[in-house]
Design an enzyme around this catalytic site. Structure first.
Site, PDB file in Angstrom:
ATOM      1  CG  HIS A  82      -1.707   1.295   1.341  1.00  0.00           C
ATOM      2  ND1 HIS A  82      -2.828   1.519   0.578  1.00  0.00           N
ATOM      3  CD2 HIS A  82      -1.532   2.405   2.104  1.00  0.00           C
ATOM      4  CE1 HIS A  82      -3.315   2.724   0.868  1.00  0.00           C
ATOM      5  NE2 HIS A  82      -2.551   3.279   1.785  1.00  0.00           N
ATOM      6  CG  ASP A 161     -11.927   3.586   6.426  1.00  0.00           C
ATOM      7  OD1 ASP A 161     -11.329   4.352   7.211  1.00  0.00           O
ATOM      8  OD2 ASP A 161     -11.792   3.629   5.189  1.00  0.00           O
ATOM      9  NE  ARG A 168      -9.817  10.734   9.319  1.00  0.00           N
ATOM     10  CZ  ARG A 168      -8.999  10.026   8.531  1.00  0.00           C
ATOM     11  NH1 ARG A 168      -9.338   8.825   8.110  1.00  0.00           N
ATOM     12  NH2 ARG A 168      -7.845  10.528   8.190  1.00  0.00           N
ATOM     13  CB  SER A 183      -8.374   5.192   7.687  1.00  0.00           C
ATOM     14  OG  SER A 183      -8.935   5.154   6.394  1.00  0.00           O
ATOM     15  CE  LYS A 187      -9.031   2.390   3.685  1.00  0.00           C
ATOM     16  NZ  LYS A 187      -9.238   3.656   2.978  1.00  0.00           N
TER      17      LYS A 187
END
Length: 434
Positions: A82, A161, A168, A183, A187
């Site tokens: 990621h 999320d 947010r 967050s 995921k």
């Protein structure tokens, strides 16, 4: 238990228990806790922070707020990667085939681009026919068969999320490291992989503008992995200029192809090799980073990495004739070169400006409903530290927008380059946190 007591506790800098965090997540997802109450708690977290245990519990509760992908039927260690986002970041599309060609299993769920950052799914969809909405069974079977699949995020994963992120965004609590880390990690962990490599970007084109903030975020996410017994490592890498040369969807796919054939930009190739070598160690395929580097370099040289990309595109319905002959990709009607007005050295390229300019040329979206022009974008001819002569090509813009629309963008792109008489630029740090 009452949400008002939980809000007051965090407001007063208290430490929330697992039961309190579980209560908040469960009842916010089912609608019992209202947005205005959740907003108050998020602001309290933003102002007062959370300790590592709280962040790990929050991540765990968010992860289990919906479906958790079970990849146990896939033999071996499943790895995932990621990036916190940037400009020209097409690493997953190079790294995935590279490590799969060496025997690793990459089961990856990605998102779409918004604002100045490009999305992996959008880049993939610039390949005609490419499917990114595979079923769970198709996803698993493809990873079993060829070692790689990259698909859209499952809507059943981490509903907490989705609600918290949207809140947010409208309550000025985006910049909280506990909320960012939970967050991202909820995921990634819900996607089912055994090992995760994070690439936390810092610099002008990144969410984290300085290296210290990026290191703090990276350490926080690695600590979440330790608390939840997952192998998580994080690279902290610069995004002070676009990664590679191409910014824009099919322009970046062309660069992916070139890189997998060994002809890509040096900074992009080196990052992919470096990250890939770490992931091969996480997958227990190699024991040392040096061994992984050697395997990946060899698989680029002998064509195995490129062949794996072709196999991946074919498996997900993409037209491989475009991969074998990139000239088939649609070209923008307007191709405009931008030349330097003076001689000197490139000491700055504002990556954020380049990313926003690419979006405004049609290559990205300002809202999730915007339609992307897959041929639009920018290709650099110069990078940080390069010498440039007067009237030498700096970059080229690609767009189908009308001249009146793209002319102001040309000026912005030119001004993103800082050219000085002397070379001042120094290469930024690249750090591994584990």
């Amino acid at each position: 238990m009452d949400i008002l007591d939980i809000i007051a506790k965090k407001r007063d800098k208290g430490t929330l228990s697992r039961d309190e965090i579980h209560f908040f997540i469960k009842n916010y997802v089912d609608g019992s806790i209202k947005d205005y109450q959740a907003s108050a708690l998020l602001m309290a977290i933003y102002l007062n922070g959370m300790n590592n245990e709280e962040i790990s519990i929050l991540t765990d509760e968010m992860m289990h707020s919906g479906e958790v992908m079970n990849l146990d039927s896939i033999e071996g260690i499943k790895v995932d990667k990621h990036s916190t986002g940037g400009v020209g970041d097409k690493v997953s599309l190079i790294l995935g085939p590279m490590i799969a060609s060496a025997g690793a299993k990459l089961a990856k769920m990605s998102g779409r681009g918004l604002g100045h950052t490009g999305g992996t799914l959008d880049k993939l969809e610039s390949i005609p026919g490419m499917r990114i909405n595979l079923s769970k069974n198709e996803f698993i079977q493809q990873v079993k068969k060829i070692g790689i699949s990259i698909i859209g995020q499952n809507s059943k994963l981490v509903p907490a999320d989705k609600k918290i992120y949207a809140l947010r965004d409208v309550t000025s609590t985006i910049g909280s490291i506990p909320l960012i880390a939970s967050s991202v990690m909820s995921k990634k962990l819900a996607s089912g992989s055994d090992a995760i490599l994070l690439d936390v970007k810092y610099g002008s084109g990144a969410f984290m503008k300085d290296i210290d903030s990026a290191k703090e975020l990276a350490r926080t996410m690695v600590n979440i992995g330790k608390h939840l017994n997952k192998d998580v490592k994080a690279e902290v890498t610069p995004m002070d200029q676009p990664l590679g040369l191409a910014v824009g969807n099919n322009l970046e796919i062309k660069e992916v192809i070139a890189t997998l054939k060994g002809n890509g930009p040096k900074d992009l190739f080196e990052l992919c090799i470096d990250s890939g070598a770490i992931m091969l160690m996480q997958a227990k395929i190699t024991k040392t980073k040096e061994e992984g580097v050697k395997i990946l370099q060899e698989n680029v040289k002998n064509g195995k990495a490129f062949d794996k990309f072709v196999e991946f595109v074919s498996a997900q319905g993409g037209d491989v004739s475009y991969i074998l002959d990139p000239s088939k990709f649609e070209m923008a009607k307007n191709i405009v070169p931008i030349y330097s007005k003076k001689s000197g050295y490139i000491n700055r390229i504002d990556a954020m400006t380049i990313g926003i300019s690419s979006m405004r040329l049609g290559g990205g979206r300002e809202t999730l409903d915007d339609v992307i022009d897959m041929s639009a974008g920018i290709v650099l001819n110069k990078k940080l530290g390069d010498e440039v002569r007067e009237n030498e090509l700096l970059c080229t813009i690609y767009t189908n927008r009308k001249e009146n629309d793209y002319m102001p963008i040309i000026e912005n792109v030119y001004n993103s380059f800082k050219i000085d008489e002397n070379l001042i630029y120094k290469k930024e740090e690249h750090i591994l946190i584990e």
